[in-house]
Scaffold this motif. Structure first.
Motif, PDB file in Angstrom:
ATOM      1  N   SER A 140       0.820  -1.216   0.000  1.00 17.71           N
ATOM      2  CA  SER A 140       0.000   0.000   0.000  1.00 17.71           C
ATOM      3  C   SER A 140       0.855   1.268   0.000  1.00 17.71           C
ATOM      4  O   SER A 140       0.326   2.369  -0.188  1.00 17.71           O
ATOM      5  CB  SER A 140      -0.926   0.012   1.219  1.00 17.71           C
ATOM      6  OG  SER A 140      -0.183   0.138   2.421  1.00 17.71           O
ATOM      7  N   LEU A 141       2.163   1.128   0.206  1.00 17.86           N
ATOM      8  CA  LEU A 141       3.053   2.287   0.283  1.00 17.86           C
ATOM      9  C   LEU A 141       3.652   2.606  -1.080  1.00 17.86           C
ATOM     10  O   LEU A 141       3.956   1.709  -1.869  1.00 17.86           O
ATOM     11  CB  LEU A 141       4.178   2.036   1.292  1.00 17.86           C
ATOM     12  CG  LEU A 141       3.747   1.774   2.731  1.00 17.86           C
ATOM     13  CD1 LEU A 141       4.963   1.572   3.625  1.00 17.86           C
ATOM     14  CD2 LEU A 141       2.890   2.911   3.257  1.00 17.86           C
ATOM     15  N   ARG A 142       3.800   3.899  -1.340  1.00 12.24           N
ATOM     16  CA  ARG A 142       4.424   4.374  -2.568  1.00 12.24           C
ATOM     17  C   ARG A 142       5.649   5.212  -2.198  1.00 12.24           C
ATOM     18  O   ARG A 142       5.724   5.763  -1.104  1.00 12.24           O
ATOM     19  CB  ARG A 142       3.427   5.200  -3.392  1.00 12.24           C
ATOM     20  CG  ARG A 142       2.189   4.430  -3.842  1.00 12.24           C
ATOM     21  CD  ARG A 142       2.557   3.360  -4.868  1.00 12.24           C
ATOM     22  NE  ARG A 142       1.381   2.640  -5.354  1.00 12.24           N
ATOM     23  CZ  ARG A 142       0.931   1.503  -4.819  1.00 12.24           C
ATOM     24  NH1 ARG A 142       1.568   0.979  -3.766  1.00 12.24           N
ATOM     25  NH2 ARG A 142      -0.130   0.910  -5.304  1.00 12.24           N
ATOM     26  N   TRP A 143       6.558   5.346  -3.145  1.00  9.82           N
ATOM     27  CA  TRP A 143       7.791   6.075  -2.847  1.00  9.82           C
ATOM     28  C   TRP A 143       7.529   7.548  -2.568  1.00  9.82           C
ATOM     29  O   TRP A 143       8.250   8.180  -1.798  1.00  9.82           O
ATOM     30  CB  TRP A 143       8.788   5.907  -3.998  1.00  9.82           C
ATOM     31  CG  TRP A 143       9.358   4.519  -4.028  1.00  9.82           C
ATOM     32  CD1 TRP A 143       9.041   3.516  -4.902  1.00  9.82           C
ATOM     33  CD2 TRP A 143      10.303   3.961  -3.117  1.00  9.82           C
ATOM     34  NE1 TRP A 143       9.737   2.376  -4.592  1.00  9.82           N
ATOM     35  CE2 TRP A 143      10.525   2.621  -3.511  1.00  9.82           C
ATOM     36  CE3 TRP A 143      10.993   4.460  -2.009  1.00  9.82           C
ATOM     37  CZ2 TRP A 143      11.398   1.778  -2.832  1.00  9.82           C
ATOM     38  CZ3 TRP A 143      11.869   3.628  -1.336  1.00  9.82           C
ATOM     39  CH2 TRP A 143      12.071   2.308  -1.739  1.00  9.82           C
ATOM     40  N   ALA A 144       6.479   8.091  -3.170  1.00 10.06           N
ATOM     41  CA  ALA A 144       6.127   9.483  -2.868  1.00 10.06           C
ATOM     42  C   ALA A 144       5.691   9.620  -1.410  1.00 10.06           C
ATOM     43  O   ALA A 144       6.025  10.603  -0.727  1.00 10.06           O
ATOM     44  CB  ALA A 144       5.017   9.964  -3.796  1.00 10.06           C
ATOM     45  N   ASP A 145       4.948   8.619  -0.907  1.00  7.12           N
ATOM     46  CA  ASP A 145       4.548   8.623   0.496  1.00  7.12           C
ATOM     47  C   ASP A 145       5.780   8.543   1.401  1.00  7.12           C
ATOM     48  O   ASP A 145       5.891   9.260   2.403  1.00  7.12           O
ATOM     49  CB  ASP A 145       3.625   7.437   0.794  1.00  7.12           C
ATOM     50  CG  ASP A 145       2.343   7.473  -0.012  1.00  7.12           C
ATOM     51  OD1 ASP A 145       1.865   8.580  -0.311  1.00  7.12           O
ATOM     52  OD2 ASP A 145       1.826   6.393  -0.352  1.00  7.12           O
ATOM     53  N   LEU A 146       6.698   7.658   1.042  1.00  6.14           N
ATOM     54  CA  LEU A 146       7.898   7.466   1.855  1.00  6.14           C
ATOM     55  C   LEU A 146       8.808   8.686   1.825  1.00  6.14           C
ATOM     56  O   LEU A 146       9.532   8.955   2.793  1.00  6.14           O
ATOM     57  CB  LEU A 146       8.657   6.223   1.387  1.00  6.14           C
ATOM     58  CG  LEU A 146       7.933   4.890   1.611  1.00  6.14           C
ATOM     59  CD1 LEU A 146       8.756   3.738   1.050  1.00  6.14           C
ATOM     60  CD2 LEU A 146       7.664   4.669   3.095  1.00  6.14           C
ATOM     61  N   THR A 147       8.762   9.439   0.716  1.00  9.26           N
ATOM     62  CA  THR A 147       9.533  10.690   0.664  1.00  9.26           C
ATOM     63  C   THR A 147       9.018  11.669   1.712  1.00  9.26           C
ATOM     64  O   THR A 147       9.794  12.325   2.410  1.00  9.26           O
ATOM     65  CB  THR A 147       9.445  11.318  -0.737  1.00  9.26           C
ATOM     66  OG1 THR A 147       9.984  10.402  -1.696  1.00  9.26           O
ATOM     67  CG2 THR A 147      10.231  12.622  -0.802  1.00  9.26           C
TER      68      THR A 147
END
Length: 446
Positions: free
Chosen positions: A369-376
């Protein structure tokens, strides 16, 4: 919270007004708002003509000196009240390691590795900026820690539709890197550790956990028992941990980890969510729904933490005398500022993202459910150093020195900038997740 009788639900509030108040304080958004208001009030007061009153209040000392407990109000807030928040963090993480997404090593290793990268890279960046000034190298560890309370508060305010896994990732990451930062303090900044008090603290933590596990149902059904039995044990463990020289909030995390978090088959509750719907359960219903001691204690203590402990801590920790425009100009021309600001704003997200990419490349353990934009956005949130960073700044340089004040200004500035950037990115991502959720809901109704 107390109940009106021994058979009343341990989750019930004493009055309808109390129920509404406690329910509000269990919301991350309300708790986050109180935290930010307290921090802003402290900054304003500390930089006003009446600033002497703020610092006089913060520095009032009380406590029992023979037990090394004669502390200022500011120290009581940081070492004592913040331990309540860390206790809840320990409970939440224990629950997730026991029954949640982190029970699988393949999933847990991702945020833990990200936390390690988020400590190592900022430390290297800060040290690189200070290499030409050896007298400043003692401040290399200042940007290593993430302030859990502030980071979670910002996420709660802007992230109503972000994946639950993102909050869990942040919570695990921040808890681990705070523990790493505190370990750095113990190794590099603690002059001596008293072994006997440390052993005593760990022994009491073990006894605490054994009692909580053996009499789990007893403490769930009787609210008074946790206050009369578990609380004194916890306070004793905290006092011995403080006397040992190890940061006292570690006791809170360890005590939280000892609380049993095993639920019945019928329970699918998520730790960290609003449990107000269960406030009218009776003990039998508690047993049927699988509510355990971890959830009961979290439910009881969340209002105390969010409504009092964390805002009071923020109020006494955020009051830094910036020194007006002249002080800001002087601070932002200092190499220590360059090192700390770059490490928090750039080093934190880079360390977290690179570490996450490396570990998921080999393990594939990133939550789908996680995206790299979220993790940024989470990486930038981790740049909110604040609590432990300010503590390391105090340990690194003599109080009243230029470096001492510059380091604190740098931490606050970088934390505010990181919070603003993270809020911007996560607000955009939150809107995208909301639209996606609404579209999915419409399709499911067709």
């Amino acid at each position: 919270m107390t109940t009106t009788s021994a058979t009343a639900s341990p989750l019930a509030s004493p009055t309808p007004l109390g129920q509404r108040l406690f329910q509000a304080l269990r919301s991350d958004t309300v708790g986050g708002a109180l935290l930010l208001v307290a921090a802003a009030a402290a900054l304003i007061w500390a930089n006003s003509p009446a600033s002497a009153g703020y610092f006089a209040l913060r520095d009032i000392e009380f406590g029992y000196e023979p037990w090394h407990l004669r502390l200022s109000i500011g120290q009581w807030a940081a070492d004592g009240l913040l331990a309540i928040f860390f206790f809840l963090v320990g409970i939440e993480l224990k629950a997730e390691f026991t029954r949640g997404d982190l029970r699988r090593l393949r999933t847990a290793v991702v945020p833990i590795t990200a936390a390690a990268g988020g400590v190592l890279v900022p430390a290297l960046i800060c040290a690189a900026f200070l290499l030409t000034r050896p007298e400043l190298l003692r401040g290399w560890a200042i940007p290593t820690a993430t302030d859990i309370a502030f980071a979670v508060a910002v996420l709660a305010i802007v992230g109503s539709h972000l994946p639950k896994a993102l909050r869990l990732f942040l919570l695990t990451l921040a808890a681990v890197d705070d523990l790493l930062a505190i370990a750095i303090i113990a190794i590099f900044y603690t002059e001596s550790i008293a072994v006997l008090p440390l052993v005593a603290a760990l022994g009491i933590v073990i006894v605490y956990g054994l009692i909580a596990s053996r009499f789990r149902r007893f403490f769930v059904d009787r609210t008074w028992a946790s206050w009369v039995i578990l609380l004194p044990l916890g306070l004793t463990a905290w006092a011995f941990m403080h006397a040992s020289g190890v940061h006292a909030t570690i006791a809170g995390v360890l005590l939280g980890f000892t609380i049993p978090a095993v639920v019945g088959r019928g329970s699918n509750r998520a730790i960290g969510t609003d449990h107000s719907a269960s406030s009218d359960l009776d003990p039998d219903a508690d047993s049927r729904s699988g509510i355990d001691l971890a959830e009961a204690l979290e439910h009881r203590l969340r209002p105390l933490s969010a409504g009092f402990a964390v805002p009071v801590f923020a109020f006494f920790a955020a009051g830094v005398d910036i020194g007006g425009t002249h002080g800001l100009a002087s601070a932002f021309s200092h190499p220590l500022t360059y090192g700390i600001v770059t490490a928090l704003i750039v080093g934190k997200p880079v360390g977290i993202l690179v570490s996450t990419w490396l570990v998921t490349r080999f393990t594939g353990g990133l939550n789908p459910s996680l995206r790299w934009a979220d993790l940024t956005g989470i990486g930038l949130l981790a740049g909110i150093g604040f609590t432990v960073s300010l503590l390391v700044a105090e340990l690194s340089f003599t109080a009243g020195s230029i470096e001492h004040d510059v380091a604190k200004v740098a931490v606050l500035s970088a934390s505010l900038f990181s919070a603003a950037l993270a809020a911007l990115i996560l607000t955009v991502r939150n809107a995208q997740h909301r639209r996606r959720s609404q579209a999915h809901h419409r399709r499911s109704q067709v």
